[in-house]
Write a protein that holds these residues in place. Structure first.
Motif, PDB file in Angstrom:
ATOM      1  N   SER A 216       0.817  -1.218  -0.047  1.00 16.92           N
ATOM      2  CA  SER A 216      -0.063  -0.047   0.036  1.00 16.92           C
ATOM      3  C   SER A 216       0.905   1.230   0.068  1.00 16.92           C
ATOM      4  CB  SER A 216      -0.894  -0.086   1.250  1.00 16.92           C
ATOM      5  OG  SER A 216      -1.598   1.123   1.257  1.00 16.92           O
ATOM      6  N   TYR A 217       1.796   1.081   0.794  1.00 13.20           N
ATOM      7  CA  TYR A 217       2.745   2.348   0.748  1.00 13.20           C
ATOM      8  C   TYR A 217       3.642   2.597  -0.317  1.00 13.20           C
ATOM      9  CZ  TYR A 217       1.641   3.376   5.966  1.00 13.20           C
ATOM     10  OH  TYR A 217       1.165   3.634   6.812  1.00 13.20           O
ATOM     11  N   PHE A 218       4.070   1.367  -0.866  1.00 11.02           N
ATOM     12  CA  PHE A 218       4.875   1.428  -2.306  1.00 11.02           C
ATOM     13  C   PHE A 218       4.010   1.892  -3.269  1.00 11.02           C
ATOM     14  CE2 PHE A 218       5.496  -0.176  -6.379  1.00 11.02           C
ATOM     15  CZ  PHE A 218       6.862  -0.118  -6.511  1.00 11.02           C
ATOM     16  N   PHE A 219       2.522   1.830  -3.442  1.00  6.57           N
ATOM     17  CA  PHE A 219       1.941   2.111  -4.657  1.00  6.57           C
ATOM     18  C   PHE A 219       1.521   3.738  -4.321  1.00  6.57           C
ATOM     19  CE2 PHE A 219       1.260  -2.009  -5.732  1.00  6.57           C
ATOM     20  CZ  PHE A 219       1.308  -2.184  -7.113  1.00  6.57           C
ATOM     21  N   LEU A 264       8.056  -2.058   6.583  1.00 11.79           N
ATOM     22  CA  LEU A 264       7.291  -3.123   6.899  1.00 11.79           C
ATOM     23  C   LEU A 264       7.794  -4.588   5.912  1.00 11.79           C
ATOM     24  CD1 LEU A 264       3.932  -1.185   6.367  1.00 11.79           C
ATOM     25  CD2 LEU A 264       5.125  -2.104   8.707  1.00 11.79           C
ATOM     26  N   ASP A 265       8.607  -4.576   4.771  1.00 12.25           N
ATOM     27  CA  ASP A 265       8.935  -5.382   3.961  1.00 12.25           C
ATOM     28  C   ASP A 265      10.332  -5.120   3.271  1.00 12.25           C
ATOM     29  OD1 ASP A 265       9.491  -7.522   2.345  1.00 12.25           O
ATOM     30  OD2 ASP A 265       7.737  -7.147   0.760  1.00 12.25           O
ATOM     31  N   SER A 266      11.389  -5.569   4.112  1.00 15.53           N
ATOM     32  CA  SER A 266      12.654  -5.025   3.393  1.00 15.53           C
ATOM     33  C   SER A 266      13.415  -5.725   2.370  1.00 15.53           C
ATOM     34  CB  SER A 266      13.655  -5.192   4.760  1.00 15.53           C
ATOM     35  OG  SER A 266      13.716  -6.193   5.291  1.00 15.53           O
ATOM     36  N   ASN A 267      12.590  -6.738   1.839  1.00 12.25           N
ATOM     37  CA  ASN A 267      12.969  -7.428   0.718  1.00 12.25           C
ATOM     38  C   ASN A 267      12.431  -7.382  -0.790  1.00 12.25           C
ATOM     39  OD1 ASN A 267      14.409  -8.930   2.825  1.00 12.25           O
ATOM     40  ND2 ASN A 267      12.670 -10.496   3.257  1.00 12.25           N
ATOM     41  N   ASN A 268      11.714  -6.175  -0.827  1.00 13.30           N
ATOM     42  CA  ASN A 268      11.201  -5.863  -2.202  1.00 13.30           C
ATOM     43  C   ASN A 268      12.152  -5.217  -3.036  1.00 13.30           C
ATOM     44  OD1 ASN A 268       9.551  -5.015  -4.286  1.00 13.30           O
ATOM     45  ND2 ASN A 268       7.784  -4.942  -2.737  1.00 13.30           N
ATOM     46  N   PRO A 269      12.382  -5.786  -4.334  1.00 13.69           N
ATOM     47  CA  PRO A 269      13.633  -5.087  -4.897  1.00 13.69           C
ATOM     48  C   PRO A 269      12.744  -3.928  -5.669  1.00 13.69           C
ATOM     49  CG  PRO A 269      12.612  -7.344  -5.925  1.00 13.69           C
ATOM     50  CD  PRO A 269      12.192  -7.194  -4.595  1.00 13.69           C
ATOM     51  N   TYR A 270      11.486  -3.663  -5.857  1.00  7.13           N
ATOM     52  CA  TYR A 270      10.927  -2.762  -6.736  1.00  7.13           C
ATOM     53  C   TYR A 270      11.202  -1.512  -5.933  1.00  7.13           C
ATOM     54  CZ  TYR A 270       9.450  -6.075 -10.240  1.00  7.13           C
ATOM     55  OH  TYR A 270       9.230  -7.187 -11.316  1.00  7.13           O
ATOM     56  N   LEU A 275      13.130   3.758  -5.040  1.00  9.79           N
ATOM     57  CA  LEU A 275      13.679   4.635  -4.109  1.00  9.79           C
ATOM     58  C   LEU A 275      15.013   5.286  -4.545  1.00  9.79           C
ATOM     59  CD1 LEU A 275      13.671   6.041  -1.473  1.00  9.79           C
ATOM     60  CD2 LEU A 275      14.460   4.017  -0.251  1.00  9.79           C
ATOM     61  N   GLY A 276      15.690   4.372  -5.221  1.00 16.14           N
ATOM     62  CA  GLY A 276      17.183   4.589  -6.088  1.00 16.14           C
ATOM     63  C   GLY A 276      16.949   5.603  -7.091  1.00 16.14           C
ATOM     64  N   ASN A 277      15.511   5.389  -7.995  1.00 19.38           N
ATOM     65  CA  ASN A 277      15.651   6.426  -8.998  1.00 19.38           C
ATOM     66  C   ASN A 277      14.901   7.960  -8.480  1.00 19.38           C
ATOM     67  OD1 ASN A 277      15.745   4.440 -10.780  1.00 19.38           O
ATOM     68  ND2 ASN A 277      13.481   4.048 -10.994  1.00 19.38           N
ATOM     69  N   THR A 278      14.342   7.797  -7.149  1.00 22.38           N
ATOM     70  CA  THR A 278      14.324   9.186  -6.614  1.00 22.38           C
ATOM     71  C   THR A 278      15.311   9.868  -6.102  1.00 22.38           C
ATOM     72  OG1 THR A 278      11.988   7.941  -5.939  1.00 22.38           O
ATOM     73  CG2 THR A 278      12.592  10.344  -4.984  1.00 22.38           C
ATOM     74  N   TYR A 279      16.349   9.099  -5.571  1.00 26.10           N
ATOM     75  CA  TYR A 279      17.285   9.643  -5.287  1.00 26.10           C
ATOM     76  C   TYR A 279      18.262  10.171  -6.397  1.00 26.10           C
ATOM     77  CZ  TYR A 279      17.202   8.399  -0.090  1.00 26.10           C
ATOM     78  OH  TYR A 279      16.904   8.212   1.087  1.00 26.10           O
TER      79      TYR A 279
END
Length: 319
Positions: A216-219, A264-270, A275-279
């Motif tokens: 939910s937070y990802f989307f 909440l889920d530290s294993n999600n590669p997406y 997050l890398g794209n944003t930085y």
């Protein structure tokens, strides 16, 4: 910006459901005596002490003036009793800004569990406060989505409403400027659906509920990221400052939301990838590289190597 704890996001579900299903048969109190703190002080006539039904130390969580919190006149002994109960659940000196709306709901449903009238008043207060924050027109549209988000027999109607209130308080706390177009975005609707699913699952499958909540937070973060993308390249010198300001604004909230997802889920590669794209978009090269590398690691862990090469090229371009 506060990052709310996992307990605040999940644990309240079971308590809320049990409370509303079982305790409304308890004795009612005179709701006419409940008014906001300011009005009770103005009218006078309180022989005892005025009690904030949600303690004023939590006013900042809702972004409200303590004077408008629903309150009631109690005897000195009653006031001390309720104050002690609040202190037991949330001790003084705690970092209150790390608490969530759902934590506060969980606490007041337990404290006032023999007074459903108080619970209803407080929930109505939260609902009105949220409506004021995001506007009546938008709020009504969001509430109309509730039947589509929950199977009719899956959960009590009042609980559905609470969850959507909590969801949009959460979104508002991370991203305080959004409009009807943003709320109608397919990614935002997906986030809303995942949040609803996480709350239903919380009672039976906590691990899956956590993944849904992370999604939910990802989307939501991805929706904010997409808005940021429109301001990455300025079309002309005349608007470069405006574009830079907008890019920084949206990137800030996207980063917060992606980080919350990873809590909440530290294993999600997406999540690491975006997050890398944003930085990268704001020139934080080191942070971008760190997150790109984590993304590659977790993609490989899942047996998915098709992203490795393009991400590695992005890393090389940043060095």
């Amino acid at each position: 910006m506060r990052l709310k704890t996992l307990v605040a996001s999940i644990v309240g579900s079971i308590l809320l459901l049990n409370f509303f299903l079982l305790s409304f048969a308890n004795a009612q109190i005179d709701c006419a005596k409940i008014k906001n703190y300011k009005d009770l002080r103005k009218q006078g006539g309180c022989d005892g002490e005025i009690h904030h039904l949600i303690e004023k130390r939590f006013a900042d969580i809702f972004g409200v003036d303590p004077d408008i919190i629903p309150s009631i006149c109690l005897t000195k002994e009653e006031h001390r009793s309720y104050t002690n109960k609040w202190r037991e659940y949330i001790p003084y000196g705690k970092e209150y800004n790390n608490l969530s709306i759902q934590t506060i709901i969980k606490v007041f449903t337990e404290i006032y569990n023999d007074n459903p009238c108080i619970i209803k008043k407080l929930l109505k207060f939260l609902e009105k406060n949220l409506e004021k924050k995001i506007g009546s027109k938008l709020y009504k549209k969001l509430i109309q989505r509730i039947p589509k988000l929950f199977p009719q027999n899956a959960i009590e109607p009042i609980i559905r409403r609470i969850y959507i209130i909590v969801f949009w308080y959460e979104v508002y706390s991370f991203f305080p400027q959004f409009d009807e177009n943003f709320c109608s975005d397919a990614n935002v609707i997906k986030a809303e659906e995942l949040f609803a699913e996480s709350q239903i699952l919380a009672q039976d499958n906590k691990q899956e509920a956590i993944k849904k909540l992370s999604g939910s937070y990802f989307f939501i973060g991805y929706a904010v990221y997409k808005k940021m993308e429109t301001y990455i390249s300025s079309p002309s010198k005349e608007v470069v400052n405006v574009f830079t300001e907008k890019k920084e604004f949206y990137s800030k909230w996207a980063i917060e939301l992606f980080k919350k997802s990873l809590e909440l889920d530290s294993n999600n590669p997406y999540t690491y990838l975006y997050l890398g794209n944003t930085y990268s978009a704001i020139g934080s090269k080191n942070d971008a590289v760190v997150n790109y590398q984590k993304s590659i690691h977790y993609f490989k862990q899942q047996g998915d190597t098709k992203f490795s090469e393009p991400i590695e090229k992005m890393i090389i371009n940043l060095k």
